[in-house]
Design a protein around this motif. Structure first.
Motif, PDB file in Angstrom:
ATOM      1  N   HIS A 125       0.803  -1.102   0.152  1.00 62.50           N
ATOM      2  CA  HIS A 125      -0.020   0.012   0.080  1.00 62.50           C
ATOM      3  C   HIS A 125       0.956   1.255   0.177  1.00 62.50           C
ATOM      4  N   VAL A 126       0.841   2.029  -1.093  1.00 58.07           N
ATOM      5  CA  VAL A 126       1.666   3.026  -1.169  1.00 58.07           C
ATOM      6  C   VAL A 126       0.769   4.338  -0.605  1.00 58.07           C
ATOM      7  N   ALA A 127       1.500   5.025   0.431  1.00 58.98           N
ATOM      8  CA  ALA A 127       1.082   5.944   1.303  1.00 58.98           C
ATOM      9  C   ALA A 127       1.978   6.957   1.918  1.00 58.98           C
ATOM     10  N   ASP A 128       1.737   7.971   1.871  1.00 56.31           N
ATOM     11  CA  ASP A 128       2.447   9.192   2.698  1.00 56.31           C
ATOM     12  C   ASP A 128       1.531   9.268   4.107  1.00 56.31           C
ATOM     13  N   VAL A 129       2.247   8.887   5.146  1.00 57.49           N
ATOM     14  CA  VAL A 129       1.327   8.753   6.464  1.00 57.49           C
ATOM     15  C   VAL A 129       1.107  10.128   6.940  1.00 57.49           C
ATOM     16  N   SER A 130       1.629  11.118   6.418  1.00 57.95           N
ATOM     17  CA  SER A 130       1.214  12.521   6.690  1.00 57.95           C
ATOM     18  C   SER A 130       0.017  12.827   6.055  1.00 57.95           C
ATOM     19  N   ASP A 131      -0.638  12.050   5.244  1.00 62.43           N
ATOM     20  CA  ASP A 131      -1.719  12.193   4.564  1.00 62.43           C
ATOM     21  C   ASP A 131      -2.801  11.659   5.046  1.00 62.43           C
ATOM     22  N   ALA A 132      -3.505  12.416   6.063  1.00 65.81           N
ATOM     23  CA  ALA A 132      -4.832  11.760   6.663  1.00 65.81           C
ATOM     24  C   ALA A 132      -5.532  11.372   5.978  1.00 65.81           C
ATOM     25  N   ASP A 133      -5.966  11.733   4.506  1.00 61.68           N
ATOM     26  CA  ASP A 133      -6.956  11.034   3.731  1.00 61.68           C
ATOM     27  C   ASP A 133      -6.516   9.688   3.091  1.00 61.68           C
ATOM     28  N   ARG A 134      -5.395   9.724   2.839  1.00 59.13           N
ATOM     29  CA  ARG A 134      -4.855   8.693   2.266  1.00 59.13           C
ATOM     30  C   ARG A 134      -4.606   7.746   3.220  1.00 59.13           C
ATOM     31  N   VAL A 135      -4.098   7.783   4.258  1.00 66.38           N
ATOM     32  CA  VAL A 135      -4.200   6.811   5.477  1.00 66.38           C
ATOM     33  C   VAL A 135      -5.549   6.425   5.996  1.00 66.38           C
ATOM     34  N   GLY A 136      -6.563   7.125   5.636  1.00 68.29           N
ATOM     35  CA  GLY A 136      -8.250   6.636   6.155  1.00 68.29           C
ATOM     36  C   GLY A 136      -8.530   5.740   4.944  1.00 68.29           C
ATOM     37  N   GLU A 137      -8.039   5.807   3.959  1.00 71.50           N
ATOM     38  CA  GLU A 137      -8.416   4.583   3.013  1.00 71.50           C
ATOM     39  C   GLU A 137      -7.782   3.424   3.324  1.00 71.50           C
ATOM     40  N   LEU A 138      -6.612   3.307   4.087  1.00 68.89           N
ATOM     41  CA  LEU A 138      -5.883   2.103   4.233  1.00 68.89           C
ATOM     42  C   LEU A 138      -6.909   0.776   4.944  1.00 68.89           C
ATOM     43  N   PRO A 139      -7.484   1.168   6.008  1.00 69.88           N
ATOM     44  CA  PRO A 139      -8.305   0.112   6.638  1.00 69.88           C
ATOM     45  C   PRO A 139      -9.192  -0.699   5.827  1.00 69.88           C
ATOM     46  N   ASP A 140      -9.640  -0.079   5.096  1.00 69.18           N
ATOM     47  CA  ASP A 140     -10.717  -0.643   3.789  1.00 69.18           C
ATOM     48  C   ASP A 140      -9.817  -1.678   3.025  1.00 69.18           C
ATOM     49  N   GLU A 141      -8.693  -1.157   2.628  1.00 65.38           N
ATOM     50  CA  GLU A 141      -7.784  -1.772   1.528  1.00 65.38           C
ATOM     51  C   GLU A 141      -7.387  -3.026   2.189  1.00 65.38           C
ATOM     52  N   VAL A 142      -6.866  -2.987   3.288  1.00 62.52           N
ATOM     53  CA  VAL A 142      -6.199  -4.149   4.267  1.00 62.52           C
ATOM     54  C   VAL A 142      -7.469  -5.145   4.317  1.00 62.52           C
ATOM     55  N   LEU A 143      -8.531  -4.714   4.981  1.00 63.84           N
ATOM     56  CA  LEU A 143      -9.732  -5.402   5.143  1.00 63.84           C
ATOM     57  C   LEU A 143     -10.117  -6.220   3.737  1.00 63.84           C
ATOM     58  N   ALA A 144     -10.190  -5.535   2.687  1.00 64.45           N
ATOM     59  CA  ALA A 144     -10.497  -6.148   1.531  1.00 64.45           C
ATOM     60  C   ALA A 144      -9.584  -7.433   1.093  1.00 64.45           C
ATOM     61  N   THR A 145      -8.148  -7.188   1.533  1.00 66.59           N
ATOM     62  CA  THR A 145      -7.217  -8.245   1.131  1.00 66.59           C
ATOM     63  C   THR A 145      -7.106  -9.338   2.203  1.00 66.59           C
ATOM     64  N   HIS A 146      -7.079  -8.992   3.523  1.00 65.38           N
ATOM     65  CA  HIS A 146      -6.646  -9.622   4.577  1.00 65.38           C
ATOM     66  C   HIS A 146      -8.184 -10.103   5.283  1.00 65.38           C
ATOM     67  N   GLY A 147      -9.056  -9.369   5.391  1.00 63.52           N
ATOM     68  CA  GLY A 147     -10.327  -9.528   6.136  1.00 63.52           C
ATOM     69  C   GLY A 147      -9.864  -9.330   7.717  1.00 63.52           C
ATOM     70  N   ALA A 148      -9.216  -8.856   8.203  1.00 63.06           N
ATOM     71  CA  ALA A 148      -8.877  -8.313   9.638  1.00 63.06           C
ATOM     72  C   ALA A 148      -7.668  -7.537   9.664  1.00 63.06           C
ATOM     73  N   VAL A 149      -7.268  -6.929  10.706  1.00 62.17           N
ATOM     74  CA  VAL A 149      -6.316  -6.219  11.169  1.00 62.17           C
ATOM     75  C   VAL A 149      -6.024  -6.498  12.625  1.00 62.17           C
ATOM     76  N   HIS A 150      -5.068  -7.007  13.088  1.00 61.75           N
ATOM     77  CA  HIS A 150      -4.684  -7.583  14.428  1.00 61.75           C
ATOM     78  C   HIS A 150      -3.636  -6.492  15.136  1.00 61.75           C
ATOM     79  N   VAL A 151      -2.571  -6.001  14.245  1.00 60.31           N
ATOM     80  CA  VAL A 151      -1.322  -5.277  14.931  1.00 60.31           C
ATOM     81  C   VAL A 151      -1.214  -4.225  13.862  1.00 60.31           C
ATOM     82  N   LEU A 152      -0.637  -3.128  14.516  1.00 61.11           N
ATOM     83  CA  LEU A 152      -0.449  -1.903  13.752  1.00 61.11           C
ATOM     84  C   LEU A 152       0.856  -1.345  14.426  1.00 61.11           C
TER      85      LEU A 152
END
Length: 271
Positions: free
Chosen positions: A60-87
């Motif tokens: 997932h290409v993202a600049d973590v200083s970009d709030a909007d881009r980081v806000g898109e990441l959970p849906d992307e990760v869930l779509a691929t992996h189905g869960a998130v346990h560690v950040l």
């Protein structure tokens, strides 16, 4: 967390250094990875490495200083992996030199990545983490988060903020299923200096690329501490002899950085 096998971890700054080695160590535990970095090539290389352990890895290409881009990441990760346990909020940048010579745009750049990047990651993923049976957040600070160092004031600003924020967050989540840890690495052999800004940024970048860096501890030490913090629910891990010295100094002589300031000022004057 009792077990990492079969879990899903999001690692920022996963394209190199501490982030890459942490991803490899998590993969060795059977953890699937969502790799986040501003460098497409870097996370692709990391993905190829961790897949050798037989786990799934998404990039997932993202600049973590970009709030909007980081806000898109959970849906992307869930779509691929189905869960998130560690950040693992690891992405970071640095600068060097006197604060009086810092450009405000460089200060904003560092605050955006080092501080807001952690806040954005926690804010975006916390709702998902709270839905899991168990989960963990790791925020990577620095030894300068323990004791602010002269000629590193802006970096210390961001890493001190990460320390305080993470301690507060841990207190808020102590009765939930989400554990929280802060990591305080000392000087390690990574490429963070390659993009260093500030009055001494160029010199620090050259030092990081020189033979001197060979004598620095490898990032695997920090990766080991990160995984231990997750598995053992450690609230804080101080990594490296220099970090442990600063941790002790912060306890015994808080705020007394004048001696270090005189030394770094003399060193800066020579260059």
């Amino acid at each position: 967390m009792q077990h990492l096998a079969g879990r899903v971890a999001v690692v920022t700054g996963a394209g190199s250094g501490i982030g890459r080695v942490t991803s490899e160590r998590l993969a060795a535990r059977g953890c699937h990875l969502a790799l986040v970095d501003v460098s497409p090539g870097g996370i692709q290389e990391t993905a190829e490495l961790v897949r050798r352990a037989g786990v799934t890895a998404s990039t997932h290409v993202a600049d973590v200083s970009d709030a909007d881009r980081v806000g898109e990441l959970p849906d992307e990760v869930l779509a691929t992996h189905g869960a998130v346990h560690v950040l693992v909020n690891n992405a970071g940048v640095t600068s060097a030199g006197a604060f009086a010579e810092e450009r405000l745009e460089d200060v904003r750049w560092m605050v955006g990545v080092n501080m807001w990047g952690v806040v954005h990651g926690c804010h975006a993923f916390l709702p998902t983490l709270l839905e899991q049976d168990e989960a963990h957040i790791v925020n990577v600070s620095s030894m300068t988060g323990l004791l602010g160092l002269p000629h590193n004031a802006t970096y210390a600003l961001t890493k001190g903020a990460v320390k305080s924020f993470t301690e507060g967050l841990r207190g808020e989540l102590i009765t939930t299923n989400v554990g929280v840890s802060t990591i305080f690495p000392g000087t390690h052999r990574t490429n963070i200096t390659g993009s260093a800004r500030g009055a001494e940024g160029e010199r620090i970048a050259k030092l990081g690329a020189s033979r001197v860096s060979r004598f620095m501890p490898p990032p695997s030490r920090v990766a080991k501490a990160i995984v231990k913090a997750i598995e053992k629910e450690k609230p804080r891990m101080v990594v490296g002899p220099d970090a442990r010295v600063l941790d002790l100094a912060a306890r015994l002589a808080p705020g007394r950085t004048g001696l270090v300031g005189r030394a770094t000022s003399r060193l800066a004057a020579k260059h």
